[in-house]
Design an enzyme around this catalytic site. Structure first.
Site, short mmCIF file in Angstrom:
data_model
loop_
_atom_site.label_atom_id
_atom_site.label_comp_id
_atom_site.label_asym_id
_atom_site.label_seq_id
_atom_site.Cartn_x
_atom_site.Cartn_y
_atom_site.Cartn_z
N ARG A 1 80.78 38.03 14.45
CA ARG A 1 80.01 37.26 13.48
C ARG A 1 80.04 37.92 12.11
O ARG A 1 80.19 37.24 11.09
CB ARG A 1 78.58 37.07 13.98
CG ARG A 1 78.48 36.03 15.07
CD ARG A 1 77.12 35.93 15.71
NE ARG A 1 77.13 34.83 16.67
CZ ARG A 1 76.15 34.57 17.54
NH1 ARG A 1 75.07 35.34 17.55
NH2 ARG A 1 76.24 33.54 18.37
N TYR B 1 83.05 28.56 13.91
CA TYR B 1 83.20 29.39 15.09
C TYR B 1 82.31 30.63 15.05
O TYR B 1 81.68 30.93 14.04
CB TYR B 1 84.65 29.74 15.38
CG TYR B 1 85.52 30.43 14.35
CD1 TYR B 1 85.03 31.05 13.22
CD2 TYR B 1 86.91 30.47 14.55
CE1 TYR B 1 85.88 31.69 12.32
CE2 TYR B 1 87.76 31.10 13.67
CZ TYR B 1 87.23 31.71 12.55
OH TYR B 1 88.07 32.34 11.67
N GLU B 2 82.23 31.31 16.21
CA GLU B 2 81.31 32.43 16.42
C GLU B 2 79.85 32.01 16.23
O GLU B 2 79.03 32.80 15.77
CB GLU B 2 81.65 33.62 15.51
CG GLU B 2 83.06 34.13 15.65
CD GLU B 2 83.43 34.49 17.07
OE1 GLU B 2 82.52 34.77 17.88
OE2 GLU B 2 84.64 34.44 17.40
N GLY B 3 79.55 30.79 16.61
CA GLY B 3 78.20 30.26 16.44
C GLY B 3 78.11 29.53 15.12
O GLY B 3 78.22 30.16 14.06
#
Length: 590
Positions: free
Chosen positions: A297, A441-443
């Site tokens: 993140r 992406y990555e949350g």
């Protein structure tokens, strides 16, 4: 495609002058023996050469060719394999890795600056090693001694890569409903069966092996997130002597055809009874995977900064050369038929917005890196605990705010070019496409905002937030602190809004979700205000040493405080409007 030149002067300014990183490293025994100012500068110099001369030239061609899939085999674009071979010779994959297993052990404050260069040069190329670095971090933190001994050294070397296998077709944010199964085997391994999607670097031709970290459920696992375990699943089996054996039952079913990052292989991965080994404790895999996810993140947040800087460099160069119309104040280039567009107020607004947000993000990334270094290496337990709390608080801000403002900056850079910004040869349209994924992406950034407000502020009564606010206030109340009044006013807005939300959250379940995105934006602007004030404090003290450089810092800070920080007024007003306006329509009325 314009050349990329790493902003070494500005990187050193943040690292050495604003944060005085060498002094911090000197007092942390684990770092004092590895790195000093000269070492850091040498690494940055070499990184600038690698990213600017080796990797950046492959950015446009890689985008045009893309990664290719044929019968389960993925090939990267022309030049990627050769560049990657040279790249790993420099030890870049293991830059901040554990020296016990061949990593270089460099501080995160330095690593974030290298990552910015890498993403600015070529986001698709950067992702292959970013996933490997994150996988190494999770293995080092949670795997058994045997697994670490087998896998970490070749992964740090870059001979083996890593991937993160979380998402399934029906399970994205809600990982508690994954269907991938893990069956215990007599030899202590597990048979992993299931399918994962959106797997970055799940298959590629750069490395001789790929180590997949896979979330799966044991037969007797509890329902939901508390029933998830983490498994290490190699593409090829590893023999007792470390050599590669037979292929594991892992295959790439296809790759995605995407808007951007086209040279990065985004794979559908199928596990058909593949051999895997448990990482960490059973049913606690999500916590172990979050070690990697939080690294990624921050890394993906830095993708926003890197792309924004690449866009800014191109936009400034173009604005200095492109002549259109006369400046409102009168002719500047009197020997030409028109003036360079950099003299037009609206072009300056765009360029200054890009500059202010990119350089603010660069400082914020270094600050988060500083807290990661303290959390890992500080001798004092209280100092480590405080740093850990700040890292938890700031990670969702870094991921979402860097990437939100990164896209905004790339769009502004494209706009500076006008019609030429829409044309491939100038590179701006690719940057807009490449950076767009970073908000997803990555949350997704909406999830990051929920994490910030719901888990990191409301859930603990704002304890970590108070630590951050106290540090900002300590600076702002120092004698002659630059922009003290404006900074304190913005800080009070953040604190007051936070207190109001803590109260509202007890009255309505929708308040946190309704306010979270604006709250993250409010937080990000206040954090940047603090960091810009810190940068100005240095610039004022050293103005005589380099009037052009430090004068530019002061002028950019003035723009930020006068033209960008007032946005916090709107964020506060939107938050305090509450959740009710979001629910004025019935579902069928949309």
């Amino acid at each position: 495609m314009p050349d990329y030149n790493a902003p070494l002067r500005d990187l050193r300014f943040v690292l050495h002058e604003v944060f005085d990183a060498p002094s911090l490293w000197a007092r942390l025994p684990a770092l004092a023996e590895r790195v000093d100012a000269d070492t850091a500068d040498a690494i940055l110099e070499e990184a600038a050469k690698v990213t600017g001369q080796l990797i950046a030239p492959l950015n446009r061609s890689g985008d045009e060719e893309g990664a290719q899939w044929r019968e389960g085999v993925v090939t990267t674009p022309a030049g990627f394999r050769e560049a990657y071979a040279t790249y790993i010779e420099g030890g870049w994959v293991g830059l901040s890795g554990n020296p016990e297993f061949g990593g270089l052990g460099m501080p995160k404050m330095l690593a974030v600056q290298f990552e910015e260069m890498l993403y600015a040069a070529n986001s698709s190329f950067a992702l292959y090693s970013a996933l490997s670095s994150g996988a190494c971090l999770a293995i080092d933190a949670h795997a058994s001694a045997d697994l670490k001994q087998i896998y970490l050294a070749p992964m740090y070397e870059g001979r083996w890569a890593g991937s993160m296998c979380l998402t399934e077709a029906h399970a994205g944010t809600d990982l508690g409903i994954i269907r991938t199964r893990a069956e215990p085997q007599a030899d202590g391994s597990y048979a992993i069966t299931g399918s994962k999607i959106f797997i970055t670097g799940g298959e590629q031709d750069l490395t001789e092996n790929i180590i997949h970290l896979v979330l799966a459920k044991l037969p007797d696992a509890p329902a939901g997130p508390k029933g998830i375990s983490l498994f290490l699943v190699p593409k090829r089996m590893v023999e007792a002597d470390g050599s590669l054996g037979a292929a594991n039952a892992v295959s790439c079913g296809s790759i995605e055809h995407k808007m951007g990052i086209k040279a990065s292989a985004t794979c559908v991965m199928n596990f058909d009874g593949a051999s895997g080994w448990l990482v960490g404790e059973a049913n606690k895999g999500l916590a172990a995977m979050f070690t990697m996810m939080n690294y990624e993140r921050l890394s993906i947040g830095i993708q926003g900064i890197g792309c924004a800087d690449a866009s800014y460099q191109g936009a400034v160069a173009y604005a200095r050369e492109r002549i259109q119309s006369r400046a409102p104040s009168g002719p500047v280039a009197k020997d030409k038929s028109a003036d360079p567009i950099i003299h037009h107020p609206d072009v300056r607004r765009m360029l200054l917005t890009m500059k202010a947000m990119t350089e603010g993000g660069r400082a914020f990334a270094c600050y988060v890196g500083q807290q990661l270094d303290l959390a890992k290496f500080a001798i004092d337990a209280d100092e480590r605990q405080r740093a850990e709390a700040l890292v938890a608080l700031l990670t969702p801000v870094a991921k979402a705010f860097f990437t939100d403002t990164g896209l905004d900056s790339c769009v502004l850079g494209q706009q500076v070019f006008g019609g030429h910004g829409y044309i491939r040869e100038w590179g701006q349209e690719q940057l807009v496409r490449d950076v767009r994924i970073a908000q997803i992406y990555e949350g997704t950034n909406g999830i990051q905002a929920l994490d910030l407000l719901g888990r990191k502020v409301v859930a603990n009564g704002g304890a970590a937030l108070k630590l951050f606010c106290a540090e900002v206030r300590d600076f702002a109340t120092q004698p002659a602190a630059p922009y003290a009044a404006e900074l304190l006013e913005a800080l009070q807005r953040l604190e007051g809004t936070s207190e109001w939300l803590l109260q509202q959250a007890t009255r309505s379940p929708n308040e946190v979700g309704a306010a979270s995105v604006e709250y993250l934006q409010l937080f990000g602007h206040v954090a940047y205000a603090w960091l810009w004030a810190r940068m100005v404090a240095v610039a004022e003290a050293r103005q005589a040493e380099d009037e052009a450089f430090y004068g530019a810092k002061r002028a950019t800070a003035e723009f930020f405080f006068r033209r960008l920080l007032p946005r916090t007024l709107a964020f506060e007003a939107s938050i305090r409007a509450g959740a009710e306006p979001l629910f004025g329509l019935a579902s069928e009325q949309f």
